[in-house]
Every structure is written in C-alpha cells, then in structure tokens.
Design an enzyme around this catalytic site. Sequence first.
Site, PDB file in Angstrom:
ATOM      1  N   GLY A  92       0.841  -1.197   0.000  1.00 29.30           N
ATOM      2  CA  GLY A  92       0.000   0.000   0.000  1.00 29.30           C
ATOM      3  C   GLY A  92       0.869   1.237   0.000  1.00 29.30           C
ATOM      4  O   GLY A  92       2.080   1.166   0.236  1.00 29.30           O
ATOM      5  N   ARG A 185      -1.506  -1.219 -10.172  1.00 29.91           N
ATOM      6  CA  ARG A 185      -0.305  -2.036 -10.366  1.00 29.91           C
ATOM      7  C   ARG A 185      -0.685  -3.508 -10.491  1.00 29.91           C
ATOM      8  O   ARG A 185      -1.802  -3.894 -10.110  1.00 29.91           O
ATOM      9  CB  ARG A 185       0.610  -1.891  -9.132  1.00 29.91           C
ATOM     10  CG  ARG A 185       0.938  -0.458  -8.803  1.00 29.91           C
ATOM     11  CD  ARG A 185       1.040  -0.259  -7.282  1.00 29.91           C
ATOM     12  NE  ARG A 185       1.097   1.170  -6.953  1.00 29.91           N
ATOM     13  CZ  ARG A 185       2.217   1.864  -6.799  1.00 29.91           C
ATOM     14  NH1 ARG A 185       3.368   1.261  -6.897  1.00 29.91           N
ATOM     15  NH2 ARG A 185       2.170   3.140  -6.516  1.00 29.91           N
ATOM     16  N   ASP A 254       4.695  -4.768  -7.347  1.00 22.46           N
ATOM     17  CA  ASP A 254       4.018  -3.530  -6.950  1.00 22.46           C
ATOM     18  C   ASP A 254       4.564  -2.341  -7.739  1.00 22.46           C
ATOM     19  O   ASP A 254       3.981  -1.262  -7.711  1.00 22.46           O
ATOM     20  CB  ASP A 254       4.178  -3.273  -5.437  1.00 22.46           C
ATOM     21  CG  ASP A 254       5.624  -3.389  -4.988  1.00 22.46           C
ATOM     22  OD1 ASP A 254       6.209  -4.468  -5.184  1.00 22.46           O
ATOM     23  OD2 ASP A 254       6.167  -2.411  -4.458  1.00 22.46           O
ATOM     24  N   ASP A 264       7.973   4.194 -10.370  1.00 20.44           N
ATOM     25  CA  ASP A 264       8.780   3.997  -9.161  1.00 20.44           C
ATOM     26  C   ASP A 264      10.272   3.975  -9.453  1.00 20.44           C
ATOM     27  O   ASP A 264      10.906   2.921  -9.513  1.00 20.44           O
ATOM     28  CB  ASP A 264       8.321   2.770  -8.376  1.00 20.44           C
ATOM     29  CG  ASP A 264       7.258   3.179  -7.361  1.00 20.44           C
ATOM     30  OD1 ASP A 264       6.883   4.371  -7.370  1.00 20.44           O
ATOM     31  OD2 ASP A 264       6.809   2.334  -6.578  1.00 20.44           O
TER      32      ASP A 264
HETATM   33  P1  AMP Z   1       9.154   1.309  -3.104  1.00 18.95           P
HETATM   34  O1  AMP Z   1      10.459   0.640  -2.832  1.00 18.95           O
HETATM   35  O2  AMP Z   1       9.260   2.801  -3.183  1.00 18.95           O
HETATM   36  O3  AMP Z   1       8.431   0.736  -4.267  1.00 18.95           O
HETATM   37  O4  AMP Z   1       8.258   1.044  -1.820  1.00 18.95           O
HETATM   38  C1  AMP Z   1       7.876  -0.229  -1.377  1.00 18.95           C
HETATM   39  C2  AMP Z   1       6.870  -0.095  -0.264  1.00 18.95           C
HETATM   40  O5  AMP Z   1       7.459   0.525   0.874  1.00 18.95           O
HETATM   41  C3  AMP Z   1       5.650   0.735  -0.606  1.00 18.95           C
HETATM   42  O6  AMP Z   1       4.541   0.179   0.025  1.00 18.95           O
HETATM   43  C4  AMP Z   1       5.995   2.079  -0.024  1.00 18.95           C
HETATM   44  O7  AMP Z   1       4.847   2.847   0.260  1.00 18.95           O
HETATM   45  C5  AMP Z   1       6.717   1.675   1.253  1.00 18.95           C
HETATM   46  N1  AMP Z   1       7.631   2.733   1.718  1.00 18.95           N
HETATM   47  C6  AMP Z   1       8.759   3.138   1.108  1.00 18.95           C
HETATM   48  N2  AMP Z   1       9.338   4.136   1.811  1.00 18.95           N
HETATM   49  C7  AMP Z   1       8.561   4.371   2.892  1.00 18.95           C
HETATM   50  C8  AMP Z   1       8.613   5.294   3.983  1.00 18.95           C
HETATM   51  N3  AMP Z   1       9.599   6.175   4.117  1.00 18.95           N
HETATM   52  N4  AMP Z   1       7.606   5.253   4.878  1.00 18.95           N
HETATM   53  C9  AMP Z   1       6.609   4.370   4.751  1.00 18.95           C
HETATM   54  N5  AMP Z   1       6.498   3.484   3.758  1.00 18.95           N
HETATM   55  C10 AMP Z   1       7.462   3.478   2.821  1.00 18.95           C
HETATM   56 MG    MG Z   2       6.842   1.059  -5.217  1.00 19.36          MG
END
Ligand code: AMP
Ligand code: MG
Length: 491
Positions: A92, A185, A254, A264
Amino acid sequence: MTIEKKSDAGWCFDNSFVHLPKVFFSPTKPEPVRHAGQILLNDALAEDLGLNVEILQSTGAQVFAGNEIPSGAMPIAQAYAGHQFGHFTNLGDGRAILLGEHLTPDRQRVDVQLKGSGRTPYSRSGDGRAALGPMIREYIISEGMESLGIPTTRSLSVTATGESVLRGTPLPGAILTRIATSHIRVGTFQYAAALGDKENLSQLLAYTVDRHFPELRDSDDLPFAFFQAVLDRQADLISRWMLVGFVHGVMNTDNVSIAGETIDYGPCAFLDIYHPETVFSSIDHQGRYAFQNQPSITQWNLARLAESLLQVVPGNPEDVVEKFVEILETFSSCYEKYFQIGANAKLGLTTLEKEDSVIYSELLNIMEESQLDFTATFVSLANSIEQPEVDPGLSKVVGFSGWVEQWSQRLAREPGSFVDAAKRMRTVNPVIIPRNLKVEEALVAAESGDIEPTHRLLEALKSPFSKTKENEPYQKGALPGSQPYCTFCGT
Ligand code: AMP
Ligand code: MG
C-alpha cells in the site's frame, strides 16, 4: 460522478478510484510540513495539464507539500500488495497520497500523487517521508525517459518540506508530485486476489478495463483479453528500456503499472559501459533485476497477474490455467517483435530479415568484450557513416571491422543511401541520456542548496537526439575500466 469546477490554478478533479470497494484505499490526508519551498516546477507539463503556471509558481508549493488540499481533491492512500524480490507482501501507499484524478483540457484522466507526504495506514514502520535527493532523482530520470519517448509517470514538482528525514544521517526532506495515467499495479490485482472476494476483483477488473483498455469492454473473454493487452504493453515498454540501456532496479510486482508506464524510480540507472549483467542497486545482491533479466522478470511478474485473475474466470480451473499459460507463453515472441524492430532502427534498418538479431547481438558482444559505452557506440556508428574520415576509435576494437562488413552488407539491402540510414539512426539513438555522473553531480549540488546543475541537466535532457555545443558536457560516455556505479533505494 460529478465533475468539480475548475479552480483558479486549473485543477479539475474528478475522482473515480474512490468509487471502488473501500478495501482498495484509505482516506488519508497528507501531513502538513513545516516550511514548503518550491524546488522544481515542470512548467511545460503544468501547461499540458491545463494548470496555471503563474499561480502554481506563487502558491503551488502549499498544495504540493500537502499543506493545502485543492478543491475537488479527495486524498487517499491506495492499497496494494506485491512480490518484493520474489516474496509476497501486503503493501500500500506507505509514503504517498493520491490527491485525486485531474482531467486535462483534452479530457485525459491523470492521477495526481504526492510522494513523501507523511504516514498512512500502510506505512508500517516507515516515516512516510522522502529525502530531497531521491525525489529530484525521480524527477530527472522520469522526465529524461519522457523525452526519450518511453512511457513513464511524469514529475510535476519537487517541494522541500523544511524538515529533515533520518536515513542513517539527517537529510533534507522533500515531496515529489507525480502524474500518472494511473497507479493501478500488478500488485493491486494481487491484493484483490489475496482478499479472496471475487466481487472486489471483478470490480477492479471492470474499472481498470474502463480506464485503460476501453476497447475491450465488450469482450466475451474479458480476463484473457485484458491479460493479453497488459502483456503487450509490458513487452513494448521493456523492449524500450533494453534499447536505451535502462535498468529499473526494483521490478517488484508492486512497481509494475497496468497502464504500461515506467513507475517507481528508485535505484534505477542507465548503462554506461555495456555489460548484460549490470546491476546498480545496492540491495539487489543476487542480480535478480540485472539488465539482461528484465524481459524474463517481466514475464514472471505477468504470471503473478494471471494467477490473480484466476478467481474471476468461470469454467474448469485446469482449462483456465492452460489458457493463461498459453497467453503468457506469447510474451517472448511479443517482446522479440518489439525489440527487433527497435534494434533494427538503432542500426538504420527499416526492414526485418531473419538474421538481423545476430547482427545486433554480435555488436553487444563486441561492446561487452571491449568495454564500450552503450549509448556512445550507437552514436559513433552513425558518425562512421557520415564522417568516415573521423575515426571515433572503434576501428581499433577487436572484431569491429568484421562486424562493420556484415552491417554494411545488410545496410546495402535497405532502400535509400547509407547517409539516409545514418540520418534515421540519429533520430532513435540518443546523444544524451541521464548519465550517472551527471545525475550524481546534480544531486550533490541540490542537496547543498544549488539547484542550477539540475536545471541545466533537465534542459539538456529535453533534446536527447540533438548534438549541440551547449549540451556537449552531457554527451560524454564512460571510459573502459571506469568505476561501477552504485545506487540506493532512498526509502
Ligand atoms: P518502493 O520501494 O518505493 O516501491 O516502496 C515499497 C513499499 O514501501 C511501498 O509500500 C511504499 O509505500 C513503502 N515505503 C517506502 N518508503 C517508505 C517510507 N519512508 N515510509 C513508509 N512506507 C514506505
Ligand atoms: Mg513502489
């Protein structure tokens, strides 16, 4: 559905995702920030979206920082799941909020998302925030991809929060405003399937088809037709990555957009010296998302989409699986078709012949053996036709003269002259890509308060195919033996 009145800034929200079952999102407001400061604003994109650039320049930062919610927006965090490095997890939007869907002057529906806007019900142990460096990085690379003609989410702004985020050390915080065809996604379908409620999944499918594949609405075999269409877009997209040397770095399910956009931008980077096993990301220890693995990983990710759709297909489960497998198996030929057309174009070829794939792959072998820069090699090939008297150094490369012989014979079977071919090559082989060194230089300067190098890089990236005196510093390729580049996820 009511269409909201246009605001002074030009926002025209018409939110449709919120009409899906409530399991798909959580209404969540962005957390206000201490001091919103505009760092980057994409004027050209704002104009295309029908937004008022002057108003955005003067007061937009408050909206982009999440301090003000524009009229008509209905902020939500979206739910999704995903296979991360092969492991299924419920995820999420943990650090992003969908402000809503904006309608452009030509009635295109786009998501307006704030990335780094604070905690949401899906944040788990994360702080919901983002650091300035990675947000500028996403802005630079996504806009670079756009100029290269590769489907991508766009970046409208980067806004400083005036707060620090802790990533080992305190770093300046920022929020990226991301514009996407949607944020649905493969992981959104996995999430719906994992809930085990057929009705949710059917509604998600109908909504997605309506939004992205309206031509399929009346299909008798909707889940199959949908799957085939998503597969086709992914094959096209990934072939484009492979033809410019783009390594995404985190192709978790995702991070696979159903609409077929690159999404992303974390540890992604472009190849300098060609090596098929290139991995930039510091966390990809096994090389799962290495350059050459991107097509096969895409097929793996599509298999996860197929699994998620099983519940909504009536009939004998074995027959249903067989039909999905049959479609999934078309991925290689579908990808190869897109790839070979693009590869031929890079070599100035407009027709397709049986042995063409060998010519391209032999060139890659030579690049690998002699540690040549991927982007610069294609530029040199066009030069070698137009200015044969200027030797770019390729003639000394082992195996190169034999390869040129083969390529010339093939080119001779094309309509038009060799010079025509070189001209065509210049329209598809970029001179300028977001070079790792240049991106890094821009980020280091931005983090110390100087955004000018980022502006100059963004300007150069707008014309990737034009070789001018001003953009010369951005054209330089890597030299054999140069240090491998390493990227970090920035979360
Ligand atoms: P990503 O690597 O950006 O695709 O993120 C993978 C998951 O980690 C997603 O659900 C993001 O919303 C969550 N996420 C990444 N960074 C953070 C953060 N600083 N705080 C909370 N959730 C995060
Ligand atoms: Mg992501």
